[in-house]
Write a protein that holds these residues in place. Structure first.
Motif, mmCIF file in Angstrom:
data_model
loop_
_atom_site.group_PDB
_atom_site.id
_atom_site.type_symbol
_atom_site.label_atom_id
_atom_site.label_comp_id
_atom_site.label_asym_id
_atom_site.label_seq_id
_atom_site.Cartn_x
_atom_site.Cartn_y
_atom_site.Cartn_z
ATOM 1 N N GLY A 134 0.849 -1.060 0.110
ATOM 2 C CA GLY A 134 -0.124 -0.029 0.007
ATOM 3 C C GLY A 134 0.886 1.213 -0.010
ATOM 4 N N PRO A 148 -6.665 -3.493 1.218
ATOM 5 C CA PRO A 148 -7.224 -2.521 0.485
ATOM 6 C C PRO A 148 -7.640 -2.948 -0.980
ATOM 7 C CG PRO A 148 -5.230 -1.672 1.409
ATOM 8 C CD PRO A 148 -5.365 -2.867 1.983
ATOM 9 N N CYS A 185 -13.353 -4.408 1.900
ATOM 10 C CA CYS A 185 -11.831 -4.084 1.681
ATOM 11 C C CYS A 185 -11.546 -2.856 2.734
ATOM 12 C CB CYS A 185 -11.473 -3.735 0.360
ATOM 13 S SG CYS A 185 -11.532 -5.276 -0.967
ATOM 14 N N CYS A 186 -10.246 -2.789 3.004
ATOM 15 C CA CYS A 186 -10.050 -1.734 4.285
ATOM 16 C C CYS A 186 -8.509 -1.232 4.167
ATOM 17 C CB CYS A 186 -10.250 -2.357 5.720
ATOM 18 S SG CYS A 186 -9.866 -1.335 6.948
ATOM 19 N N GLY A 187 -8.474 0.058 4.319
ATOM 20 C CA GLY A 187 -7.304 0.612 4.120
ATOM 21 C C GLY A 187 -6.236 0.072 5.244
ATOM 22 N N ALA A 192 -8.942 3.596 8.926
ATOM 23 C CA ALA A 192 -9.673 2.686 7.972
ATOM 24 C C ALA A 192 -10.406 1.824 8.495
ATOM 25 C CB ALA A 192 -8.694 2.253 6.569
ATOM 26 N N ASN A 232 -6.334 -7.914 8.055
ATOM 27 C CA ASN A 232 -5.513 -6.538 7.989
ATOM 28 C C ASN A 232 -5.093 -6.090 9.297
ATOM 29 O OD1 ASN A 232 -5.005 -3.817 7.588
ATOM 30 N ND2 ASN A 232 -6.493 -3.553 5.875
#
Length: 340
Positions: free
Chosen positions: A69, A185, A218-220, A225, A247
Motif C-alpha cells: 500500500g 485495500p 476491503c479496508c485501508g 480505515a 488486515n
C-alpha cells in the motif's frame, strides 16, 4: 591496503596472492601461511566488488519488496527483519529493492548490473510480472507467497485459504451466524494480491459450508480505515456478531470502532483473523488468530535460496505453512440476543 602490498611483504607475486585469496588454484601450505600472516597483521579485507568480479559471486541477495500500500505494515517489517537475520547466518548481505514490476528501474538495475546472486520476492500477486521476468531470465529467486501456477517455482507461503476458513469454522462453532470479512485495500484485491485473494476465497467457501450470512469488505492499511470499516459493517448489518480480518494494520481501528459502537469484545462481538503474534498480543483483549510466523517464513526463504544458489540443477522446492489458531481472548459464544 591492496594485493600488491600483501605480495611485497610476503615475498610472492600479486598473482599468487590473488590465487590464494580466490582459491581457484592450489598454492603451497608454506606460501599460504606467509600470505595469511601478512593479511592478519594488516587486517586486510578484500574489496567486495573486486571479489565479485573475480569469482562471479557478490555474497548478496536481493529482497524485492515494494510496499503493498502506501507504507510498510508491521508484519511486512517483520518479514524484512527475518530475511536479514537469516541471510546473515549464511554470511550473505541483503540489498533491499523497494520497487518490483519488471519496468521499474531499480528492479532492472538489480538484475542488469548483477548486484545480487539471487532474489527473494515478496508481496506476490497471482499473476506476477516479476516472477515471470526472473523465470525467463533464468535468475535464481524464491517467492514468499504463491502465484496462480506455483508448481514449477521455489517459494514459501502461508495457506491463507485454509487459515481464513479455520477462522470461519471457529466462529461458527461458537454459534455466530452473521460474520464480516475485513480484507486488505481494494487495489490489492483488484490486482490479484495473493494473500487477499486466497483469504477471501477461503472465507467465502467456509461461510457457505456453514450456512452463515456474511459480508466482505476491503479496508485501508491504517487504524482510521479500520474504525470506518466497523461503522460500515454495523450500518450494513446490525446483527453482525463477529469478523475475520487479514488486515493487521487496521486492527486497532477495528477495536476502537467496536468500542465506540458499544460492542464489548468478546461478550458482544468476536474478532479473529490472520495476524503476526506480536501484533495480536498488542490489542486488548488479545486477538485469537492464526499467527503469521514471519521469522520462519524469512528463514525458510533464505535457506531455499542458498540451496538453489549452491545447486543450479536442483528441482524446485517449496513450503506451505498452516499455523494453528492461537486461542486468546477476543472470541466467545455469540450473544443470545442480537442488537437492533
Amino acid at each position: 591496503m591492496n594485493i600488491g602490498e600483501i605480495a611485497r611483504r610476503a615475498g610472492v607475486s600479486r598473482s599468487t596472492v590473488s590465487v590464494a585469496l580466490s582459491g581457484k588454484r592450489p598454492v603451497s601450505d608454506d606460501t599460504r601461511r606467509k600470505i595469511q600472516q601478512v593479511i592478519d597483521e594488516l587486517g586486510y579485507r578484500p574489496n567486495a566488488s573486486a571479489r565479485a568480479l573475480a569469482n562471479g559471486r557478490t555474497s548478496t541477495i536481493g529482497l524485492v519488496f515494494p510496499p503493498a500500500g502506501n507504507h510498510y505494515t508491521g508484519m511486512q517489517l517483520d518479514f524484512i527483519g527475518s530475511v536479514v537475520e537469516a541471510a546473515t547466518a549464511h554470511d550473505y548481505d541483503v540489498l533491499l529493492s523497494p520497487s518490483g514490476v519488471d519496468s521499474d528501474r531499480s528492479f532492472q538495475r538489480l538484475l542488469g548490473e548483477r548486484r545480487v546472486d539471487g532474489a527473494i520476492l515478496m508481496e506476490i500477486r497471482l499473476e506476477d510480472d516479476r516472477a515471470d521476468h526472473l523465470t525467463a531470465l533464468g535468475f535464481p529467486f524464491v517467492a514468499i507467497g504463491r502465484t496462480a501456477h506455483p508448481h514449477d517455482s521455489w517459494w514459501v507461503g502461508l495457506d491463507h485459504t485454509a487459515l481464513a476458513a479455520a477462522c470461519v469454522h471457529h466462529l461458527a462453532d461458537l454459534g455466530h451466524q452473521h460474520v464480516a470479512f475485513v480484507n486488505r485495500p481494494e487495489q490489492l484485491l483488484r490486482t490479484g494480491y495473493e494473500s487477499a485473494q486466497r483469504g477471501l476465497d477461503g472465507f467465502t467457501k467456509a461461510a457457505a459450508e456453514r450456512g452463515l450470512t456474511v459480508r466482505t469488505y476491503c479496508c485501508g492499511d491504517d487504524a482510521a480505515a479500520g474504525q470506518s470499516c466497523v461503522e460500515q459493517i454495523l450500518h450494513d448489518e446490525p446483527a453482525t456478531t463477529a469478523l475475520v480480518t487479514l488486515n493487521e494494520a487496521a486492527l486497532g481501528g477495528l477495536y476502537r470502532g467496536l468500542a465506540q459502537a458499544g460492542r464489548h469484545v468478546p461478550r458482544d462481538f468476536s474478532v479473529t483473523g490472520v495476524v503476526a503474534a506480536r501484533w495480536a498480543e498488542t490489542v486488548t483483549p488479545q486477538l485469537t488468530a492464526a499467527d503469521v510466523p514471519a521469522a520462519e517464513l524469512g528463514r525458510r526463504a533464505v535457506d531455499l535460496l542458498v540451496e538453489r544458489l549452491g545447486r543450479a540443477d536442483a528441482p524446485p522446492r517449496h513450503h506451505l505453512l498452516t499455523p494453528p489458531i492461537s486461542l486468546r481472548a477476543s472470541t466467545g459464544p455469540a450473544a443470545s440476543a442480537q442488537r437492533p
